[in-house]
Design a protein around this motif. Structure first.
Motif, PDB file in Angstrom:
ATOM      1  N   ALA A  16       6.693  38.000  28.322  1.00 39.31           N
ATOM      2  CA  ALA A  16       5.735  37.570  29.287  1.00 39.31           C
ATOM      3  C   ALA A  16       4.831  36.993  28.279  1.00 39.31           C
ATOM      4  N   LEU A  17       4.550  37.158  27.023  1.00 32.25           N
ATOM      5  CA  LEU A  17       3.487  36.282  26.344  1.00 32.25           C
ATOM      6  C   LEU A  17       4.077  35.297  25.644  1.00 32.25           C
ATOM      7  N   LEU A 102      -2.224  41.257  24.713  1.00 28.11           N
ATOM      8  CA  LEU A 102      -1.354  42.496  25.345  1.00 28.11           C
ATOM      9  C   LEU A 102      -2.491  43.627  25.349  1.00 28.11           C
ATOM     10  N   LEU A 103      -2.783  44.180  26.215  1.00 22.31           N
ATOM     11  CA  LEU A 103      -3.397  45.528  26.409  1.00 22.31           C
ATOM     12  C   LEU A 103      -2.523  46.724  26.806  1.00 22.31           C
ATOM     13  N   LEU A 240      -2.331  36.707  29.471  1.00 16.50           N
ATOM     14  CA  LEU A 240      -2.648  38.317  29.336  1.00 16.50           C
ATOM     15  C   LEU A 240      -1.826  39.135  29.992  1.00 16.50           C
ATOM     16  N   ALA A 241      -1.402  40.162  29.424  1.00 21.75           N
ATOM     17  CA  ALA A 241      -0.287  41.113  29.759  1.00 21.75           C
ATOM     18  C   ALA A 241      -0.922  42.428  29.533  1.00 21.75           C
ATOM     19  N   VAL A 242      -1.167  43.353  30.771  1.00 22.35           N
ATOM     20  CA  VAL A 242      -1.819  44.555  30.728  1.00 22.35           C
ATOM     21  C   VAL A 242      -0.798  45.805  31.254  1.00 22.35           C
ATOM     22  N   ILE A 243      -0.678  46.629  30.309  1.00 26.15           N
ATOM     23  CA  ILE A 243       0.161  47.773  31.009  1.00 26.15           C
ATOM     24  C   ILE A 243      -0.685  49.028  31.057  1.00 26.15           C
ATOM     25  N   SER A 244      -0.441  49.465  32.308  1.00 29.69           N
ATOM     26  CA  SER A 244      -1.456  50.731  32.716  1.00 29.69           C
ATOM     27  C   SER A 244      -0.362  51.633  33.103  1.00 29.69           C
ATOM     28  N   PHE A 245      -0.845  53.177  33.244  1.00 30.18           N
ATOM     29  CA  PHE A 245      -0.099  54.252  33.305  1.00 30.18           C
ATOM     30  C   PHE A 245      -0.595  55.053  34.688  1.00 30.18           C
TER      31      PHE A 245
END
Length: 316
Positions: A16-17, A102-103, A240-245
């Protein structure tokens, strides 16, 4: 390096980045700068470094001193390590213009698996839960002084726990007996005595531990600040890529991206499309782990990655 933490959506996040227009364009700057907002155990950072040219730079943040100790063992001159929250990344000199961020939210496997950190309800250890053990109250210290109303609010709000009032009441009752929970298993046992029903396969203490961890570490406040900082730092065309859980994180990310990906126009106002101001972000997509990844790493099952790109011609 031996990485005990298995990064979630690793290939998808890297792709993605690095597939963004700033990195793939022949005319793009060769002095690329990327940020990994949470180093963890370095899986995403090292995978990104492997795809970046020799003159690129990577800055990785982490609040956790254990993560910093691992990061400092990486021998790569392109990497800079910062012991701080990604919420503060726009406060650092030299980070005015970034090519990708990346977050990766939540906690790493070692934080859960190492009992002394206090995150696990399955292993006995001090009830700490601080990611940065240099700062703030431990979970045990906070429970010893917080009101029943505040404990209820935290467990209900950050854990979405329907038995929050009963759990808080039980904690305060134990405290009044001089038996305030000091260890993880003490708290887990107390919660289990109150929460009689739970989803199949889920420990009764899951939501309470999540809530306390989020509150003690100001995770949602940091996320909101970090998203704003990222928008300010990204170059036009950067991603911006954000991975949440969990749903609380993902809701904040989704609403932030959507709010900056559309332009609000007062109802009934006669405007043409070409007259509208340009939105700051374009939403690229939403990705979930494959069935294969979930089978190999069950902790990935709730992960969602959202990707957006800063529009060209848009300043912060």
């Amino acid at each position: 390096m031996n990485i005990t933490h298995r990064p979630v959506l690793l290939a998808e996040a890297v792709t993605a980045l690095v597939s963004g227009p700033l990195i793939t364009s022949p005319a793009a700057s060769k002095n690329l700068l990327l940020i990994d907002g949470t180093f963890g155990r370095g899986g995403h950072t090292q995978a990104l470094l492997a795809r970046l040219p020799a003159n690129a730079r990577m800055i990785s943040f982490d609040k956790d001193l254990d993560a910093i100790a691992v990061a400092e063992k990486i021998k790569d001159s392109r990497l800079r390590i910062v012991h701080d929250s990604f919420a503060q990344m726009d406060q650092y000199a030299g980070l005015e213009s970034v090519d990708g961020i990346l977050l990766d939210l939540g906690i790493s496997s070692p934080q859960v698996d190492e009992a002394h950190r206090g995150f696990s309800f399955r292993k006995d250890g001090p009830l700490d839960m601080r990611m940065n053990t240099d700062l703030g109250l431990t979970a045990a210290e906070w429970l010893e002084q917080a009101s029943q109303e505040d404990i209820t609010h935290v467990i209900k709000t950050y854990g979405e726990e329907r038995f929050a009032f009963q759990i808080a009441k039980a904690i305060v009752a134990k405290r009044e007996e001089g038996l305030s929970p000091k260890t993880t298993l003490q708290l887990a046992g107390l919660v289990a005595g109150v929460v009689r029903t739970r989803e199949v396969g889920q420990d009764p203490a899951t939501r309470t531990f999540q809530a306390l961890r989020i509150y003690i570490n100001r995770e949602l406040e940091d996320l909101e600040l970090g998203l704003k900082a990222a928008l300010n730092l990204l170059k036009p065309g950067a991603r911006l890529a954000v991975i949440s859980f969990h749903s609380l994180e993902d809701r904040i990310v989704k609403q932030f991206l959507q709010s900056h990906a559309k332009v609000e126009v007062p109802r009934g106002l006669p405007v043409r499309d070409r007259d509208l101001p340009q939105s700051a972000l374009e939403i690229i997509g939403r990705v979930k782990p494959s069935d294969e990844e979930v089978r190999e790493n069950p902790r990935a099952r709730s992960a969602i990655m959202r990707v957006a790109e800063k529009r060209t011609g848009v300043s912060a």
